[in-house]
Design a protein around this motif. Structure first.
Motif, short mmCIF file in Angstrom:
data_model
loop_
_atom_site.label_atom_id
_atom_site.label_comp_id
_atom_site.label_asym_id
_atom_site.label_seq_id
_atom_site.Cartn_x
_atom_site.Cartn_y
_atom_site.Cartn_z
N UNK A 27 23.82 31.71 24.77
CA UNK A 27 23.45 30.56 23.94
C UNK A 27 22.97 30.91 22.54
N UNK A 28 22.55 32.17 22.32
CA UNK A 28 22.17 32.58 20.97
C UNK A 28 21.15 31.66 20.35
N UNK A 29 21.47 31.15 19.16
CA UNK A 29 20.52 30.35 18.39
C UNK A 29 20.35 28.94 18.94
N UNK A 30 21.17 28.55 19.91
CA UNK A 30 20.92 27.27 20.59
C UNK A 30 19.58 27.35 21.32
N UNK A 31 19.27 28.51 21.86
CA UNK A 31 17.97 28.70 22.53
C UNK A 31 16.82 28.53 21.55
N UNK A 32 16.99 29.01 20.32
CA UNK A 32 15.94 28.84 19.31
C UNK A 32 15.66 27.37 19.06
N UNK A 33 16.75 26.59 18.92
CA UNK A 33 16.61 25.15 18.70
C UNK A 33 15.92 24.49 19.89
N UNK A 34 16.35 24.85 21.09
CA UNK A 34 15.77 24.25 22.29
C UNK A 34 14.28 24.53 22.40
N UNK A 87 22.58 37.86 14.83
CA UNK A 87 23.13 39.20 14.59
C UNK A 87 23.24 40.02 15.88
N UNK A 88 22.23 39.96 16.72
CA UNK A 88 22.28 40.70 17.99
C UNK A 88 23.43 40.22 18.85
#
Length: 222
Positions: free
Chosen positions: A14-21, A173-174
């Protein structure tokens, strides 16, 4: 809100979707149906994220068809859906439209161009990560959201609650490094003609997180 994520390969999370969540205080559950054969129910899904993967919606696999049954249930309930790459193709296939070979295989960084202002706050162009050789038809009821130089159908919005993107906004990036070191052989034959080193050396644009946030806010807000 409970966000259920369907992940289809270990190196495309999920990458940056997790950040938003997490920033919104939502709870995220990640499922791996390709490995474990487990899917959430519609009743326990307040938002569904369908990620990319090496498979095709045209593959004759039971779990792929089960995913589409879940997607249809959520479409009927007007639940927010976000699809990336294969995930967007699954949504389109559920809506009854085809997924076919793209005019060009795109793997690497390349621009996409906004085709509609239905979602406010999206810039006219973005540099995004492509990792695909198939594409979806845009459903008649949907609005074309993005195009690239080689593939016209790069994104759509449907009924205010559904967005599908052929490209990837979610990798940080990761995550890009994880995709490249594990699936770098897929780059062969790409029309973008980028090496693994060139893909790795390209910084993830900061606006990609902003645009991802804008899209996710749009489909989850009345």
């Amino acid at each position: 809100m409970r966000i259920n994520v369907l992940q289809h390969t270990p190196n495309e999370g999920p990458g940056m979707i997790a950040d938003w969540a997490h920033a919104h205080g939502h709870t995220m559950y990640v499922y791996h149906p390709y490995q474990f054969g487990v899917l959430p129910t519609a009743d326990e899904t307040e938002m569904l994220v369908i990620l990319g993967g090496p498979m095709s919606p045209n593959d004759d696999l039971p779990w792929i068809k089960q995913e589409r049954r879940l997607i249809q249930q959520l479409l009927d309930r007007n639940v927010p859906l976000f699809g990336a790459c294969y995930g967007a193709q699954q949504i389109v296939k559920t809506l009854g439209y085809p997924v076919t070979k793209a005019p060009a295989k795109e793997v690497g960084w390349a621009p996409v161009y906004r085709q509609s202002t239905v979602i406010p706050g999206i810039p006219a162009s973005l540099s995004v990560l492509h990792w695909h050789e198939e594409m979806f038809a845009v459903p008649d009821e949907a609005t074309l959201l993005f195009s690239s130089d080689r593939v016209a159908n790069q994104g759509f919005v449907f009924n205010h609650r559904v967005v599908g993107l052929q490209f990837h906004l979610e990798p940080a990036a990761d995550n890009v490094r994880e995709m490249v070191v594990n699936d770098g052989r897929y780059i062969a034959g790409s029309a973008l003609k980028q090496t693994t080193a060139e893909i790795l050396q390209t910084p993830v644009p900061s606006q990609n997180q902003q645009v991802l946030n804008t899209i996710l806010d749009y489909i989850t807000t009345e």
